[in-house]
Design an enzyme around this catalytic site. Structure first.
Site, PDB file in Angstrom:
ATOM      1  N   GLY A   1     -20.592  25.314 -48.010  1.00 25.34           N
ATOM      2  CA  GLY A   1     -21.582  24.302 -47.646  1.00 25.34           C
ATOM      3  C   GLY A   1     -21.019  23.000 -47.107  1.00 25.34           C
ATOM      4  O   GLY A   1     -21.688  22.283 -46.366  1.00 25.34           O
TER       5      GLY A   1
ATOM      6  N   GLU B   1     -18.011  17.619 -51.214  1.00 20.92           N
ATOM      7  CA  GLU B   1     -19.136  18.499 -51.568  1.00 20.92           C
ATOM      8  C   GLU B   1     -20.344  18.172 -50.696  1.00 20.92           C
ATOM      9  O   GLU B   1     -20.524  17.029 -50.261  1.00 20.92           O
ATOM     10  CB  GLU B   1     -19.446  18.290 -53.063  1.00 20.92           C
ATOM     11  CG  GLU B   1     -20.602  19.076 -53.623  1.00 20.92           C
ATOM     12  CD  GLU B   1     -20.426  20.591 -53.599  1.00 20.92           C
ATOM     13  OE1 GLU B   1     -20.175  21.135 -52.514  1.00 20.92           O
ATOM     14  OE2 GLU B   1     -20.587  21.218 -54.653  1.00 20.92           O
TER      15      GLU B   1
ATOM     16  N   ASP C   1     -26.432  18.871 -57.452  1.00 20.97           N
ATOM     17  CA  ASP C   1     -27.735  19.287 -57.955  1.00 20.97           C
ATOM     18  C   ASP C   1     -27.706  19.179 -59.485  1.00 20.97           C
ATOM     19  O   ASP C   1     -27.873  18.092 -60.033  1.00 20.97           O
ATOM     20  CB  ASP C   1     -27.963  20.722 -57.433  1.00 20.97           C
ATOM     21  CG  ASP C   1     -29.338  21.262 -57.689  1.00 20.97           C
ATOM     22  OD1 ASP C   1     -30.314  20.608 -57.336  1.00 20.97           O
ATOM     23  OD2 ASP C   1     -29.440  22.381 -58.237  1.00 20.97           O
TER      24      ASP C   1
ATOM     25  N   LYS D   1     -29.015  14.910 -55.645  1.00 20.27           N
ATOM     26  CA  LYS D   1     -30.366  15.002 -56.208  1.00 20.27           C
ATOM     27  C   LYS D   1     -30.283  14.634 -57.690  1.00 20.27           C
ATOM     28  O   LYS D   1     -30.207  15.523 -58.550  1.00 20.27           O
ATOM     29  CB  LYS D   1     -30.895  16.434 -56.066  1.00 20.27           C
ATOM     30  CG  LYS D   1     -31.065  16.902 -54.636  1.00 20.27           C
ATOM     31  CD  LYS D   1     -31.939  18.147 -54.538  1.00 20.27           C
ATOM     32  CE  LYS D   1     -31.154  19.415 -54.480  1.00 20.27           C
ATOM     33  NZ  LYS D   1     -31.936  20.592 -54.044  1.00 20.27           N
TER      34      LYS D   1
ATOM     35  N   PHE E   1     -35.568  21.320 -51.549  1.00 19.69           N
ATOM     36  CA  PHE E   1     -34.526  22.242 -51.117  1.00 19.69           C
ATOM     37  C   PHE E   1     -34.271  22.023 -49.634  1.00 19.69           C
ATOM     38  O   PHE E   1     -35.158  22.189 -48.803  1.00 19.69           O
ATOM     39  CB  PHE E   1     -34.881  23.705 -51.406  1.00 19.69           C
ATOM     40  CG  PHE E   1     -33.673  24.584 -51.312  1.00 19.69           C
ATOM     41  CD1 PHE E   1     -32.792  24.693 -52.380  1.00 19.69           C
ATOM     42  CD2 PHE E   1     -33.377  25.251 -50.135  1.00 19.69           C
ATOM     43  CE1 PHE E   1     -31.632  25.462 -52.283  1.00 19.69           C
ATOM     44  CE2 PHE E   1     -32.226  26.028 -50.025  1.00 19.69           C
ATOM     45  CZ  PHE E   1     -31.364  26.131 -51.105  1.00 19.69           C
ATOM     46  N   VAL E   2     -33.037  21.614 -49.315  1.00 20.46           N
ATOM     47  CA  VAL E   2     -32.714  21.245 -47.937  1.00 20.46           C
ATOM     48  C   VAL E   2     -31.673  22.191 -47.335  1.00 20.46           C
ATOM     49  O   VAL E   2     -30.872  22.787 -48.056  1.00 20.46           O
ATOM     50  CB  VAL E   2     -32.216  19.782 -47.848  1.00 20.46           C
ATOM     51  CG1 VAL E   2     -33.350  18.813 -48.137  1.00 20.46           C
ATOM     52  CG2 VAL E   2     -31.037  19.522 -48.788  1.00 20.46           C
TER      53      VAL E   2
ATOM     54  N   ASP F   1     -27.152  25.951 -46.796  1.00 20.28           N
ATOM     55  CA  ASP F   1     -27.827  27.205 -46.442  1.00 20.28           C
ATOM     56  C   ASP F   1     -28.954  27.564 -47.394  1.00 20.28           C
ATOM     57  O   ASP F   1     -29.062  27.030 -48.494  1.00 20.28           O
ATOM     58  CB  ASP F   1     -26.825  28.360 -46.474  1.00 20.28           C
ATOM     59  CG  ASP F   1     -26.465  28.764 -47.914  1.00 20.28           C
ATOM     60  OD1 ASP F   1     -26.124  27.858 -48.708  1.00 20.28           O
ATOM     61  OD2 ASP F   1     -26.562  29.950 -48.249  1.00 20.28           O
TER      62      ASP F   1
ATOM     63  N   ARG G   1     -27.122  27.105 -41.764  1.00 21.59           N
ATOM     64  CA  ARG G   1     -25.971  26.209 -41.920  1.00 21.59           C
ATOM     65  C   ARG G   1     -25.636  25.455 -40.636  1.00 21.59           C
ATOM     66  O   ARG G   1     -25.081  24.372 -40.682  1.00 21.59           O
ATOM     67  CB  ARG G   1     -24.722  27.014 -42.314  1.00 21.59           C
ATOM     68  CG  ARG G   1     -24.750  27.592 -43.708  1.00 21.59           C
ATOM     69  CD  ARG G   1     -23.344  28.078 -44.070  1.00 21.59           C
ATOM     70  NE  ARG G   1     -23.328  28.973 -45.215  1.00 21.59           N
ATOM     71  CZ  ARG G   1     -23.296  28.598 -46.487  1.00 21.59           C
ATOM     72  NH1 ARG G   1     -23.327  27.316 -46.787  1.00 21.59           N
ATOM     73  NH2 ARG G   1     -23.257  29.471 -47.455  1.00 21.59           N
TER      74      ARG G   1
HETATM   75  P1  IMP Z   1     -24.733  22.165 -58.855  1.00 20.39           P
HETATM   76  O1  IMP Z   1     -23.566  22.818 -59.489  1.00 20.39           O
HETATM   77  O2  IMP Z   1     -26.044  22.583 -59.494  1.00 20.39           O
HETATM   78  O3  IMP Z   1     -24.626  20.674 -58.746  1.00 20.39           O
HETATM   79  O4  IMP Z   1     -24.879  22.821 -57.438  1.00 20.39           O
HETATM   80  C1  IMP Z   1     -24.298  22.377 -56.311  1.00 20.39           C
HETATM   81  C2  IMP Z   1     -24.380  23.453 -55.252  1.00 20.39           C
HETATM   82  O5  IMP Z   1     -25.697  24.021 -55.175  1.00 20.39           O
HETATM   83  C3  IMP Z   1     -24.154  22.861 -53.887  1.00 20.39           C
HETATM   84  O6  IMP Z   1     -22.806  22.888 -53.553  1.00 20.39           O
HETATM   85  C4  IMP Z   1     -24.979  23.738 -52.992  1.00 20.39           C
HETATM   86  O7  IMP Z   1     -24.202  24.844 -52.574  1.00 20.39           O
HETATM   87  C5  IMP Z   1     -26.090  24.233 -53.840  1.00 20.39           C
HETATM   88  N1  IMP Z   1     -27.342  23.494 -53.590  1.00 20.39           N
HETATM   89  C6  IMP Z   1     -27.967  22.636 -54.413  1.00 20.39           C
HETATM   90  N2  IMP Z   1     -29.086  22.130 -53.864  1.00 20.39           N
HETATM   91  C7  IMP Z   1     -29.169  22.693 -52.635  1.00 20.39           C
HETATM   92  C8  IMP Z   1     -30.113  22.545 -51.545  1.00 20.39           C
HETATM   93  O8  IMP Z   1     -31.101  21.785 -51.582  1.00 20.39           O
HETATM   94  N3  IMP Z   1     -29.846  23.280 -50.435  1.00 20.39           N
HETATM   95  C9  IMP Z   1     -28.772  24.114 -50.324  1.00 20.39           C
HETATM   96  N4  IMP Z   1     -27.867  24.266 -51.309  1.00 20.39           N
HETATM   97  C10 IMP Z   1     -28.063  23.559 -52.453  1.00 20.39           C
HETATM   98 MG    MG Z   2     -21.940  24.100 -52.181  1.00 16.07          MG
END
Ligand code: IMP
Ligand code: MG
Length: 183
Positions: free
Chosen positions: A46, A102, A106, A134, A155-156, A162, A168
């Site tokens: 990503g 990154e 999320d 977020k 969700f973006v 992606d 992407r």
């Molecule tokens: P975390 O471990 O929950 O913070 O997740 C982070 C990963 O989730 C990011 O590197 C993204 O790959 C994916 N992710 C989280 N939100 C989104 C979104 O809105 N769109 C696409 N990928 C997301």
């Molecule tokens: Mg990622």
């Protein structure tokens, strides 16, 4: 042209460009100096577009590397556990100032895990830069050192991000229509 699956453009190309410029200024300021060895660590897949822009624009000397991790169970759901799919192999970690690149934070699980992992592996310093954040979605406490823009719980896709490996390559960041992932 905006794809029909996109509800609306959240951050257009011009704004992404301004965000990246501001982050580059902050990174240049903080990593200047001969005693630093900045290693931009791209988290695949990503972050690849964001990484390319950052590495082109920073003026301090930089090395690059890559890791791939998965936290997503597929679609828009995270699994909660982090798997390292591609690890970082370097012998000089004790002299590296790692900046993890990154795309989006999320739950916070990926970056809090990786920061801890790389410190245990012996990196001299470990910081994080994320294009998007977020904060309302956090499941573990985590604050990125550099943040492009905080967004709502949407969700973006685009600019590297992606949904099931699609979208992407879009040059902007758009909100995906709910019917795309709820059907
Ligand atoms: P975390 O471990 O929950 O913070 O997740 C982070 C990963 O989730 C990011 O590197 C993204 O790959 C994916 N992710 C989280 N939100 C989104 C979104 O809105 N769109 C696409 N990928 C997301
Ligand atoms: Mg990622």
């Amino acid at each position: 042209m905006i794809l029909p699956e996109i509800e609306h453009v959240l951050i257009d190309e011009k704004e992404v460009d301004e965000i990246v410029s501001r982050l580059v200024q902050e990174i240049d300021r903080d990593y200047a100096g001969k005693d630093k060895k900045l290693l931009l660590l791209c988290i695949l897949k990503g972050s690849v577009v964001f990484m390319g822009e950052l590495m082109k624009r920073v003026t301090v000397p930089v090395e690059i590397d890559f890791m791939r991790v998965s936290s997503y169970a597929g679609g828009t759901k995270t699994s909660g556990t982090i798997n390292i799919i591609l690890d970082l192999y370097r012998k000089d970690l004790s002299s590296c100032d790692i900046l993890i690149v990154e795309d989006i934070v999320d739950s916070g699980r990926t970056l809090s895990y990786l920061v801890n992992y790389l410190r245990l592996k012996g990196a001299r310093t470990v910081r994080t830069v994320t294009l998007l954040d977020k904060p309302s979605r956090r499941e573990v406490p985590f604050t990125p050192d550099y943040c492009g823009k905080q967004i709502e719980d949407l969700f973006v896709v685009g600019y590297g991000l992606d949904y099931n490996e699609k979208y992407r390559a879009l040059p902007y960041i758009g909100v995906l229509k709910k019917e795309v992932y709820q059907s």
